[in-house]
Structure formats: structure tokens, C-alpha cells
Enzyme design. Structure first.
Site, PDB file in Angstrom:
ATOM      1  N   ARG A 194       4.627   1.149   0.124  1.00 29.55           N
ATOM      2  CA  ARG A 194       3.781   0.362   1.018  1.00 29.55           C
ATOM      3  C   ARG A 194       3.750   0.940   2.437  1.00 29.55           C
ATOM      4  O   ARG A 194       2.688   1.169   3.005  1.00 29.55           O
ATOM      5  CB  ARG A 194       4.330  -1.074   1.053  1.00 29.55           C
ATOM      6  CG  ARG A 194       3.445  -2.079   1.746  1.00 29.55           C
ATOM      7  CD  ARG A 194       4.133  -3.450   1.770  1.00 29.55           C
ATOM      8  NE  ARG A 194       4.559  -3.883   0.454  1.00 29.55           N
ATOM      9  CZ  ARG A 194       3.783  -4.496  -0.427  1.00 29.55           C
ATOM     10  NH1 ARG A 194       2.528  -4.762  -0.120  1.00 29.55           N
ATOM     11  NH2 ARG A 194       4.242  -4.860  -1.619  1.00 29.55           N
ATOM     12  N   CYS A 235     -16.795 -13.789 -10.912  1.00 30.62           N
ATOM     13  CA  CYS A 235     -16.931 -15.126 -11.466  1.00 30.62           C
ATOM     14  C   CYS A 235     -15.561 -15.772 -11.694  1.00 30.62           C
ATOM     15  O   CYS A 235     -15.137 -15.978 -12.836  1.00 30.62           O
ATOM     16  CB  CYS A 235     -17.730 -15.023 -12.764  1.00 30.62           C
ATOM     17  SG  CYS A 235     -18.391 -16.582 -13.265  1.00 30.62           S
TER      18      CYS A 235
END
Ligand SMILES: Cc1ncc(COP(=O)(O)O)c(C=O)c1O
EC number: 4.1.1.20
Length: 500
Positions: free
Chosen positions: A362, A428
Site C-alpha cells: 500500500r 446494478c
């Protein structure tokens, strides 16, 4: 005063200064170098309004100065075209290194896309390199954070090792030219073919369980090469992070059962094709307190002493992943640096004459990148306002998966009325959001909107859900924009069915 309060004060003062009223919308200026879009009412102030505006402007400037006095210069703002990585230029536009993000948007056909600053990646790597000066060490870039070949090759070129969690990541590392003796294969479910590849390449391998040890020994015998291993031990120190990225507790699915340590030592002693060279722990990701690393290192060193008392001579202490980053973009947040982290364990490592291995993912790449989206429209359901963009949870899933906060802003100054929005994609699913309850100026369709700190665990976790194809990746390097991965197309998808 909190940054949000300071910003709100600035905004109130600035909107008084410009005379912005609800109903003004953002107008993107085509002219390079234009100041923030000004509401039309502000274009030609009358004498009657000029004095109050001047007062309000002075108040806005005073608020900025007050914030600077409290928190120091804002690291997320730099002189236009002069900063490193992503920042807001003094002209109010968002930049990536020397390039305006809106100019890049005009060049690039795709949207959304991932945009990186190569120099920011370099700077992140150098920070670890500098922190480790004076210690025997390996920086193993955790490829799981971002497996873009160009990025991985770049880190290899800077001198990094690699930390891998699958056979394909190992193949990628080999293709990128990593020295296998500076690579480590991790994982709780390594497959026989992955272990055979690691054994023949000469990687270090972490032992995660009894069956994993048996598979490692079998792979070593099969390829006829002795494998150097580290025992992955859970120090059971709470990393104080989201449960999904906490990995070093006794209840974790990773690592050996500590109470069964003797079984592993006996098994290794009895297996001539496996050599124990160190111990590994990985507490979790997004850790922002260095004392957590120290607490774990102390426990790990007790294990090392215990293991050495059994006749071993361990050389590696692997402390796992690196630091968390400031996802909030709050200039007053002060997170520890790689030097702060390494300095908390330096004496322990030196005292035992160990090689320190650290596996940052990270903190190596996250801050180098933003997901650049285009606003499709703004809508309300009566109680909530939404900015709908073309990016989605398919391109960037961290907010949906971990409820993670990633800072969001528009790429250009915008005079539209401020409101609180959820920033959502077209997928969706109700879980399809990139940010919730963000105060932003109301953008027009076509405006640019970025999700910051998207270099780690974003593209690497992207999917093609709803057939939203994985975005292209670009970086700014040597003051130019270059493609570092093409966007996937529907044809790529259809090709998987050819001849079936
Ligand atoms: C074993 C291991 N090492 C290193 C890392 C990289 O951690 P980070 O991205 O927090 O530096 C991870 C990620 O969770 C990991 O599982």
C-alpha cells in the site's frame, strides 16, 4: 479548528466573496490557466458590492493563513505544475506531477482510467530505502497491491525485492527481472505447481501450516532443489485495523499454530531439502501506529531465540507489510514515516544481527494514483443527492468492500453550489458507491472527478462485473503521459469463448 471546519469557513467566506448562490453550476473553462469558474454574478461587481467582497476575500485569505499556521503547508496543494504526485495547483486545478489532470482527460479517450505518477512511486520506494540505511535488509514490494507489469518492473529497477502470493505473481516477478533470492512466496493455500516453481526459481518460501510444509518438502524433492523457508508465526498483536485486513491474530487463517512450533522444528530438522532461515509475521494492512510493529518484533525475536536454541541459525526477520497511508487528505494528519517505523525495530534487528525483511504494498503505490472518472449526471431521490460517474465498484471496490474512505474531488474549479453527495457508479448494486456524504460543488455532466490514493488494492481488485471492462492505466513519467496498461474491451471477453 478541524480541517473540515476551516474549509467550511473558507467556503462560506469565498462564496460570500464571489456572490455564489444556489443554482450556479460548474462551468469547465477550456482556456488553460483559467481561475476557478466564477458565477456570472461575480463577473462584474458593482461599486456597492465591491467593498463587502474585498472584506470577504480578506476573510477567506485569513482563514487559509489560520489553517496554515495550525497545520503547516498543505501537502495536497503545490504550485501549479511544480508538485510531485497528485495535488491542487494554485490555479485550483488538479495536477499529476507537471500535468493538469483535465489536459490528460482531453488526451485520453477512455473513462474511467487509472492515472499514476511514476515519480511518486520512486519517492515512496526511496523513503523505505533511506529508512533502512545501516541495516541488512530486503524491501519486498507486495505485488498483490498492484500487479501492473510496468510498475513492478519500475520497482525492480529501483532495487526492490518482491513478495508474492500466487504462482502467477511469481511468474510476473520473474518476467519483471527480480532476483529470486530476494522474492518471497507467501500464502495459506499454495498449490504444488506454485511451490515447484518457487523451489526451482530459488525463492524464499513461507511455511504456513503442517500440510504446507509437507507440500514444500515434496516440491523441493520433485525439482531437486533445497528450499529456504521462513516460518509464518502469528504474534497475536492487534493491528487495530478493519477485520478484513487484520491477519496476525491467533484466530487468523494465516500462519502456523504457535503451540505446534516444535512439530515444525522437528519436521524441518528431519527434512534435508528444507532449510529454515527465518521467521515471518504480517499483522495486517493500513497500520498507522509504529509501536504495533515494535510489539510484534519483540515477540518475533523471542521466537527467534527459542528456535536458535534448538540448533538453528536464523538470519531473516520478516515483519510483513508496510505502513498505512493518509486516505483522509487532512493536512493536519501526521502519520509515521518509513523511518519512524524502521527506527522502532532497528535496535532489535541489529542486536540479533538479522536481515530485516519488510513487505510494503500500500505505502509503496497507493498515493501515486487516482481513478479518474467523468460525471454522468447529478440526481436526487428527494432525501439524498447523488453524483453519478462512469467509474464504479467494478473498477474500485475498496469503499464497497471495506467501507473504506478514499478522498474524492473534482479535477477543475467549480462554482456550482456546494452540496452533500453520495458518489455512485452505474453498476446494478446498491453497494456500488465510491464515496458517501461528500461535500462537493455541484458538477456538470462531463466534469472530471477523481478518487484519490487508488494505486493499491484498487486496479488489482477490479472486476468486469456488469461487463464494465477493467480500465486503462496511464502514468506521468519524464514529464509525459504514457499508457502502462490498455483498457480491457468486450472483444477481450468474447475471445474467451472462441472455439467453445
Ligand atoms: C503477507 C503480506 N505481506 C505484505 C502485504 C502488504 O501489506 P501492505 O499493503 O499493508 O503494505 C500483505 C497485504 O496484506 C500481506 O498479506
Amino acid at each position: 479548528m478541524l480541517r473540515g471546519q476551516v474549509q467550511a469557513q473558507q467556503r462560506r467566506a469565498a462564496s460570500k466573496a464571489t456572490g455564489a448562490v444556489a443554482g450556479d453550476v460548474c462551468v469547465r473553462r477550456a482556456v488553460s490557466g483559467a481561475r476557478a469558474s466564477q458565477p456570472l454574478a461575480a463577473a462584474a461587481p458593482s461599486r456597492a458590492t465591491a467593498a463587502p467582497r474585498r472584506r470577504a476575500l480578506r476573510a477567506a485569505a485569513a482563514a487559509v493563513a489560520a489553517e496554515r499556521a495550525v497545520v503547516g503547508p498543505n501537502p495536497y496543494a503545490q504550485p501549479a505544475g511544480k508538485g510531485l504526485g497528485f495535488y491542487t495547483g494554485e490555479d485550483g486545478f488538479l495536477y499529476c506531477d507537471n500535468m493538469r489532470v483535465d489536459d490528460i482527460r482531453a488526451q485520453v479517450k477512455d473513462s474511467p482510467f487509472y492515472l499514476y505518477s511514476r515519480d511518486r512511486i520512486t519517492a515512496n520506494y526511496r523513503a523505505y530505502q533511506k529508512a533502512l540505511e545501516g541495516l541488512d535488509s530486503i524491501i519486498g514490494y507486495a505485488v498483490k497491491a498492484n500487479n501492473n507489469l510496468k510498475i513492478v518492473q519500475h520497482l525492480q529497477g529501483l532495487g526492490s525485492g518482491a513478495v508474492l502470493v500466487s504462482g502467477n505473481e511469481l511468474k510476473l516477478a520473474i518476467a519483471a527481472g527480480f532476483d529470486p533470492s530476494r522474492t518471497i512466496l507467501n500464502g495459506n493455500g499454495k498449490l504444488p505447481w506454485e511451490l515447484e516453481l518457487a523451489a526451482s526459481a530459488g525463492c524464499l518460501v513461507n511455511v504456513d501450516s503442517e500440510f504446507d510444509f509437507d507440500n514444500i518438502a515434496a516440491a523441493a524433492r520433485k525439482v531437486g532443489k533445497k528450499v529456504k523457508v521462513l516460518l509464518r508465526i502469528n504474534p497475536d498483536v492487534d493491528p487495530q485495523v478493519h477485520a478484513y485486513v487484520s491477519t496476525g491474530l491467533a484466530s487468523s487463517k494465516f500462519g502456523i499454530r504457535n503451540s505446534h512450533l516444535q512439530w515444525f522444528l522437528d519436521a524441518i530438522k528431519a527434512e534435508p531439502m528444507v532449510e529454515l532461515v527465518g521467521v515471518h509475521s504480517h499483522l495486517g494492512s493500513t497500520i498507522t501506529k509504529v509501536n504495533i510493529f515494535r510489539d510484534a518484533a519483540v515477540i518475533m525475536c523471542d521466537f527467534i531465540k527459542k528456535i536458535n536454541d534448538e540448533g538453528f541459525k536464523l538470519t531473516y526477520l520478516n515483519i510483513g507489510g508496510g505502513l498505512g497511508i493518509d486516505y483522509t487528505h487532512n493536512p493536519s494528519t501526521k502519520l509515521p514515516s518509513p523511518t519512524d517505523l524502521i527506527d522502532t525495530v532497528r535496535d532489535i534487528v541489529k542486536g540479533l544481527g538479522l536481515t530485516l525483511v519488510i513487505e510494503p504494498g500500500r505505502s509503496m503505490v497507493a498515493t501515486s494514483c487516482a481513478l479518474v472518472n467523468t460525471v454522468t449526471g447529478v440526481k436526487t431521490n428527494g432525501s439524498k443527492q447523488f453524483i453519478v460517474v462512469d467509474g464504479s465498484m467494478a473498477a474500485l471496490i475498496r469503499p464497497s468492500l471495506y467501507d473504506a474512505y478514499q478522498h474524492i474531488e473534482l479535477t477543475a474549479p467549480c462554482g456550482g453550489p456546494k452540496a452533500v453527495f453520495d458518489i455512485v457508479g452505474p453498476v446494478c448494486e446498491s453497494a456500488d458507491f465510491l464515496g458517501k456524504e461528500r461535500e462537493l460543488a455541484t458538477p456538470e455532466p462531463g466534469a472530471g472527478l477523481v478518487v484519490h490514493d487508488a494505486g493499491a488494492y484498487c486496479m488489482a481488485m477490479a472486476s468486469t462485473y456488469n461487463l464494465k471492462m477493467r480500465p486503462a492505466e496511464y502514468w506521468v513519467a519524464d514529464n509525459k503521459l504514457a499508457t502502462i496498461r490498455r483498457g480491457e474491451t468486450l472483444d477481450d471477453h468474447l475471445r474467451l469463448f472462441e472455439g467453445l
